[in-house]
Motif scaffolding. Sequence first.
Motif, PDB file in Angstrom:
ATOM      1  N   ASN A 142       0.832  -1.197   0.000  1.00 26.01           N
ATOM      2  CA  ASN A 142       0.000   0.000   0.000  1.00 26.01           C
ATOM      3  C   ASN A 142       0.872   1.254   0.000  1.00 26.01           C
ATOM      4  O   ASN A 142       0.593   2.228  -0.706  1.00 26.01           O
ATOM      5  CB  ASN A 142      -0.953   0.010   1.190  1.00 26.01           C
ATOM      6  N   LYS A 143       1.940   1.248   0.814  1.00 25.98           N
ATOM      7  CA  LYS A 143       2.866   2.384   0.829  1.00 25.98           C
ATOM      8  C   LYS A 143       3.538   2.532  -0.542  1.00 25.98           C
ATOM      9  O   LYS A 143       3.669   3.631  -1.073  1.00 25.98           O
ATOM     10  CB  LYS A 143       3.939   2.214   1.899  1.00 25.98           C
ATOM     11  N   SER A 178       2.414   1.526  -3.441  1.00 24.26           N
ATOM     12  CA  SER A 178       1.457   2.000  -4.445  1.00 24.26           C
ATOM     13  C   SER A 178       1.192   3.484  -4.263  1.00 24.26           C
ATOM     14  O   SER A 178       0.962   4.205  -5.236  1.00 24.26           O
ATOM     15  CB  SER A 178       0.174   1.179  -4.389  1.00 24.26           C
ATOM     16  N   GLN A 179       1.248   3.967  -3.030  1.00 23.94           N
ATOM     17  CA  GLN A 179       1.067   5.401  -2.790  1.00 23.94           C
ATOM     18  C   GLN A 179       2.224   6.179  -3.418  1.00 23.94           C
ATOM     19  O   GLN A 179       2.005   7.201  -4.050  1.00 23.94           O
ATOM     20  CB  GLN A 179       0.984   5.669  -1.277  1.00 23.94           C
ATOM     21  N   TYR A 180       3.474   5.669  -3.230  1.00 22.95           N
ATOM     22  CA  TYR A 180       4.628   6.327  -3.845  1.00 22.95           C
ATOM     23  C   TYR A 180       4.492   6.301  -5.362  1.00 22.95           C
ATOM     24  O   TYR A 180       4.809   7.272  -6.049  1.00 22.95           O
ATOM     25  CB  TYR A 180       5.940   5.650  -3.438  1.00 22.95           C
ATOM     26  N   THR A 181       4.016   5.177  -5.869  1.00 21.83           N
ATOM     27  CA  THR A 181       3.843   5.047  -7.309  1.00 21.83           C
ATOM     28  C   THR A 181       2.794   6.043  -7.803  1.00 21.83           C
ATOM     29  O   THR A 181       2.961   6.689  -8.837  1.00 21.83           O
ATOM     30  CB  THR A 181       3.435   3.614  -7.668  1.00 21.83           C
ATOM     31  N   MET A 182       1.705   6.163  -7.085  1.00 22.59           N
ATOM     32  CA  MET A 182       0.658   7.092  -7.480  1.00 22.59           C
ATOM     33  C   MET A 182       1.161   8.538  -7.436  1.00 22.59           C
ATOM     34  O   MET A 182       0.857   9.334  -8.314  1.00 22.59           O
ATOM     35  CB  MET A 182      -0.553   6.924  -6.568  1.00 22.59           C
ATOM     36  N   ASP A 183       1.943   8.861  -6.402  1.00 27.99           N
ATOM     37  CA  ASP A 183       2.519  10.206  -6.308  1.00 27.99           C
ATOM     38  C   ASP A 183       3.447  10.462  -7.490  1.00 27.99           C
ATOM     39  O   ASP A 183       3.407  11.528  -8.116  1.00 27.99           O
ATOM     40  CB  ASP A 183       3.287  10.386  -4.992  1.00 27.99           C
TER      41      ASP A 183
END
Length: 162
Positions: free
Chosen positions: A135-136, A138-143
């Motif tokens: 989840n972390k 994917s958050q970095y990826t989304m950012d």
Amino acid sequence: MEWKQIKQLADKYWKAETTPEEERELKKHITSSYDSTMDQREVEYFKTLSQFSSQKLTDDFDDRFFANIEKESKVRNIYQHKWFQLAASVLLVLGVVGGFEFQTYRSEQLARQQEAREAFEVAKSALFMVSEKMNKGSQYTMDGLSKFEETHQKIKIQNYNN
């Protein structure tokens, strides 16, 4: 009575259609007179039947009969008693051994279930940790993707303006 009547009465006897009076008459004529035309087996049968019916029991028959029954029942009861004791002992031993075996099996089964629960909990916590890290990530990826998208839009606008 002539032999044809005796033969008819005998046939009726073997079909179980005679009256008690006819049976007595038949027995009397067959056992008292001999005729070569009569069936020898029937003659022997009725003579034997007549001999058995003329026999009488002795006065002490009842006493001897019941004494014999008591003697056999005592002997049989002793053997039955010993066999029942043996059977009960064998069943008791089998029950105790079976109970111990079942208890051992049950405790091993409970230990395996406990090990399986512990393994499940370890795997569950590991999967939660992996999920949290993903989840972390994917958050970095989304950012990163949103920054890339912004940059891409800026480039497009600049190219369009030029």
